[in-house]
Design a protein around this motif. Structure first.
Motif, PDB file in Angstrom:
ATOM      1  N   CYS A 167      58.431 -22.716 -48.400  1.00  0.00           N
ATOM      2  CA  CYS A 167      58.298 -23.639 -49.528  1.00  0.00           C
ATOM      3  C   CYS A 167      56.999 -23.371 -50.304  1.00  0.00           C
ATOM      4  O   CYS A 167      56.015 -22.866 -49.764  1.00  0.00           O
ATOM      5  CB  CYS A 167      58.388 -25.087 -49.071  1.00  0.00           C
ATOM      6  SG  CYS A 167      57.046 -25.669 -48.048  1.00  0.00           S
TER       7      CYS A 167
ATOM      8  N   HIS B 253      62.132 -24.210 -46.183  1.00  0.00           N
ATOM      9  CA  HIS B 253      62.991 -25.300 -46.670  1.00  0.00           C
ATOM     10  C   HIS B 253      64.462 -24.927 -46.549  1.00  0.00           C
ATOM     11  O   HIS B 253      64.813 -23.845 -46.064  1.00  0.00           O
ATOM     12  CB  HIS B 253      62.606 -25.736 -48.087  1.00  0.00           C
ATOM     13  CG  HIS B 253      62.768 -24.706 -49.154  1.00  0.00           C
ATOM     14  ND1 HIS B 253      63.973 -24.132 -49.477  1.00  0.00           N
ATOM     15  CD2 HIS B 253      61.855 -24.153 -49.995  1.00  0.00           C
ATOM     16  CE1 HIS B 253      63.811 -23.282 -50.465  1.00  0.00           C
ATOM     17  NE2 HIS B 253      62.528 -23.267 -50.795  1.00  0.00           N
ATOM     18  N   VAL B 254      65.313 -25.824 -46.984  1.00  0.00           N
ATOM     19  CA  VAL B 254      66.752 -25.691 -46.795  1.00  0.00           C
ATOM     20  C   VAL B 254      67.305 -24.384 -47.378  1.00  0.00           C
ATOM     21  O   VAL B 254      68.321 -23.890 -46.925  1.00  0.00           O
ATOM     22  CB  VAL B 254      67.493 -26.929 -47.348  1.00  0.00           C
ATOM     23  CG1 VAL B 254      67.481 -26.950 -48.865  1.00  0.00           C
ATOM     24  CG2 VAL B 254      68.904 -27.011 -46.815  1.00  0.00           C
ATOM     25  N   GLY B 255      66.623 -23.795 -48.344  1.00  0.00           N
ATOM     26  CA  GLY B 255      67.072 -22.528 -48.919  1.00  0.00           C
ATOM     27  C   GLY B 255      66.791 -21.322 -48.051  1.00  0.00           C
ATOM     28  O   GLY B 255      67.167 -20.205 -48.392  1.00  0.00           O
ATOM     29  N   GLY B 256      66.083 -21.514 -46.928  1.00  0.00           N
ATOM     30  CA  GLY B 256      65.813 -20.425 -46.000  1.00  0.00           C
ATOM     31  C   GLY B 256      64.574 -19.609 -46.323  1.00  0.00           C
ATOM     32  O   GLY B 256      64.368 -18.557 -45.730  1.00  0.00           O
TER      33      GLY B 256
ATOM     34  N   SER C 227      60.005 -14.333 -47.786  1.00  0.00           N
ATOM     35  CA  SER C 227      60.968 -14.267 -46.690  1.00  0.00           C
ATOM     36  C   SER C 227      60.498 -13.200 -45.724  1.00  0.00           C
ATOM     37  O   SER C 227      60.131 -12.103 -46.112  1.00  0.00           O
ATOM     38  CB  SER C 227      62.365 -13.944 -47.220  1.00  0.00           C
ATOM     39  OG  SER C 227      62.343 -12.763 -47.973  1.00  0.00           O
TER      40      SER C 227
ATOM     41  N   GLU D   1      58.653 -24.551 -39.633  1.00  0.00           N
ATOM     42  CA  GLU D   1      58.334 -25.788 -40.358  1.00  0.00           C
ATOM     43  C   GLU D   1      57.867 -25.535 -41.792  1.00  0.00           C
ATOM     44  O   GLU D   1      57.702 -26.470 -42.570  1.00  0.00           O
ATOM     45  CB  GLU D   1      57.317 -26.648 -39.603  1.00  0.00           C
ATOM     46  CG  GLU D   1      55.993 -25.979 -39.314  1.00  0.00           C
ATOM     47  CD  GLU D   1      55.902 -25.300 -37.959  1.00  0.00           C
ATOM     48  OE1 GLU D   1      54.778 -25.221 -37.428  1.00  0.00           O
ATOM     49  OE2 GLU D   1      56.924 -24.824 -37.416  1.00  0.00           O
TER      50      GLU D   1
END
Length: 136
Positions: free
Chosen positions: A54, A48-51, A94, A45
């Motif tokens: 956020c 974000h969409v970029g993996g 990441s 959660e």
């Protein structure tokens, strides 16, 4: 005044912070006067969409870490509020977790200044923040 232990600071998380901050899963790894190191799991959660994690999560973790560092400096929680939080994002967060290292740079009677590093698991700097707090 003595510094608070990592266990003391961990126990303070659900008492002092909003429930959603306590629910982030921050783990206090170490503490010294004016310094803390935390581990933050990178939960699905938080991504974000970029993996990647956020920036809002990184800023919330940085702000929380600095309050804990201030507690370690003061030996207890004292009311304070964030006046300024400036964050530079250097590379994506990441990985399964990140580390947050917060340090009080100067603490006066009414203002305190700090710096926070957010690192990937390989300890490469992902974000750096500076803060100013008003002591109430």
């Amino acid at each position: 005044m003595s510094s608070l232990s990592p266990q003391d600071l961990q126990a303070a998380l659900p008492r002092i912070f909003a429930p959603w901050i306590a629910g982030m899963g921050l783990e206090v790894l170490s503490s010294a006067p004016g310094e803390v190191e935390l581990r933050l799991p990178v939960k699905p959660e938080f991504v974000h969409v970029g993996g990647v994690m956020c920036g809002q999560v990184a800023m919330a973790a940085a702000d929380t870490a600095m309050v804990l560092a201030m507690m370690a400096e003061l030996g207890e929680f004292k009311p304070m509020t964030t006046v300024q939080l400036q964050t530079s994002f250097l590379r994506p967060v990441s990985g399964p977790f990140c580390l947050i290292r917060a340090k009080v740079l100067r603490s006066g009677k009414s203002l305190a200044f700090g710096s926070i590093d957010i690192l990937n698991p390989d300890e490469r700097l992902a974000a750096q923040a500076t803060t100013t707090y008003a002591l109430l």
